[in-house]
Scaffold this active site. Sequence first.
Site, PDB file in Angstrom:
ATOM      1  N   HIS A  59       7.906  -7.024   2.182  1.00  0.00           N
ATOM      2  CA  HIS A  59       6.493  -6.822   1.872  1.00  0.00           C
ATOM      3  C   HIS A  59       5.646  -7.885   2.572  1.00  0.00           C
ATOM      4  O   HIS A  59       6.168  -8.857   3.125  1.00  0.00           O
ATOM      5  CB  HIS A  59       6.280  -6.857   0.369  1.00  0.00           C
ATOM      6  CG  HIS A  59       6.854  -5.676  -0.341  1.00  0.00           C
ATOM      7  ND1 HIS A  59       6.695  -5.456  -1.698  1.00  0.00           N
ATOM      8  CD2 HIS A  59       7.594  -4.629   0.115  1.00  0.00           C
ATOM      9  CE1 HIS A  59       7.303  -4.339  -2.044  1.00  0.00           C
ATOM     10  NE2 HIS A  59       7.862  -3.818  -0.961  1.00  0.00           N
ATOM     11  N   GLU A  61       3.749 -10.291   1.527  1.00  0.00           N
ATOM     12  CA  GLU A  61       3.874 -11.669   1.050  1.00  0.00           C
ATOM     13  C   GLU A  61       5.089 -12.359   1.662  1.00  0.00           C
ATOM     14  O   GLU A  61       5.016 -13.520   2.083  1.00  0.00           O
ATOM     15  CB  GLU A  61       3.986 -11.683  -0.482  1.00  0.00           C
ATOM     16  CG  GLU A  61       2.771 -11.117  -1.194  1.00  0.00           C
ATOM     17  CD  GLU A  61       2.873  -9.638  -1.509  1.00  0.00           C
ATOM     18  OE1 GLU A  61       2.376  -9.227  -2.568  1.00  0.00           O
ATOM     19  OE2 GLU A  61       3.452  -8.895  -0.682  1.00  0.00           O
ATOM     20  N   GLU A 283      -5.201  20.781   9.369  1.00  0.00           N
ATOM     21  CA  GLU A 283      -5.777  21.007  10.696  1.00  0.00           C
ATOM     22  C   GLU A 283      -6.206  22.457  10.906  1.00  0.00           C
ATOM     23  O   GLU A 283      -6.785  22.780  11.930  1.00  0.00           O
ATOM     24  CB  GLU A 283      -4.775  20.595  11.779  1.00  0.00           C
ATOM     25  CG  GLU A 283      -4.532  19.092  11.843  1.00  0.00           C
ATOM     26  CD  GLU A 283      -4.250  18.614  13.256  1.00  0.00           C
ATOM     27  OE1 GLU A 283      -4.550  19.345  14.222  1.00  0.00           O
ATOM     28  OE2 GLU A 283      -3.721  17.507  13.396  1.00  0.00           O
TER      29      GLU A 283
END
Length: 349
Positions: A59, A61, A283
């Site tokens: 992650h 951190e 789309e």
Amino acid sequence: MPPPIANRETPDQHWMHLAIDQAQQGVGLTSPNPAVGAVIVAQEKVIGRGYHHKAGEPHAEVEAIRDAQKTNPKLLRGATIYVTLEPCSTRGRTGPCTEAIKAAGIKRVVFGAHDPNPSHLDQARTILTQAGIEVTSGVLEAECREIIRPFSKWITTGMPYVIAKAGQSLDGRITRPAGESSWITNDAARAHGRRLRMRVDAIIVGAETVRKDNPQLTLRDGSAGSGKLQPWRVVMTRSGDLPRSSHLFTDAFKDRTLIMQGKDLPEVLAELGKSGVVSVLIEGGGVILGQAFQEKLVDEVYWYIAPRLCGGGQPSLAGPALPASIELKDVSVLSIGDNVCFHGVPVWP
């Protein structure tokens, strides 16, 4: 020296803006996890930075702590970490970031958005403050929440975040008269629209779009080679009658094509959400777009308009008339050559 204060920005806001810059690098790459960025500050300078690159990998951190350990290890203990999202406190595919923060000797944690997962909300504050770490939350919270809007919807509702995209003429048509090119908008507008694929886990089109346009729905225009997995290419069809020679069934990404037969859009989205698809891009064509707005399923809109009058063809929103007009908020208008893109968030009546 303290950071320069622009527009009466506080030091915490300054450093959080740098964490946001880190988080933006992971947008579209981390699903089903949210994009998160972090910077570590000591003696009024950044000593470490990082962002979450991919689900299953460290992650933000941990990335920032490792960066600081390599370049400024002596300053890490007692430093402050700025994170765009509340640090995780439970073990998943990686260990809890609260434990990594404690082990690094960081003495202050500043985060922007609270974890939208109700089972994790504010758990980090309790764990960190019990360890003697100061915690400040809500710094640039709105900007940090914006980054994780798709994740927030999916984790709280189980449904993917939906971006609706269309390219139309001035008279609201997405197809041109027979014998003409199939393109409505200019090259630059189409390239701009294709780059939206970088943000999502799946692209949805209808069977008629496959039959008439033979689309590729691949990452191009600078997106290829980014490390992002090719989004799922989802084809909605009633009959199942699809040309097997189409790009979607024959190219290098044919295993990333899904056929959803006999299902309405809410069913398709629910099924994708259960499979871990956090965000989708619709789309085409007009029938699917029409249903998306009818069912109030759209979270964000990109509408490209070309200076062309087609006089017929398929409308951008087909099917039953909408019960009421839909306005957009947070609107931005971008000129792309002689085309215009309207971007905003629907306000449902």
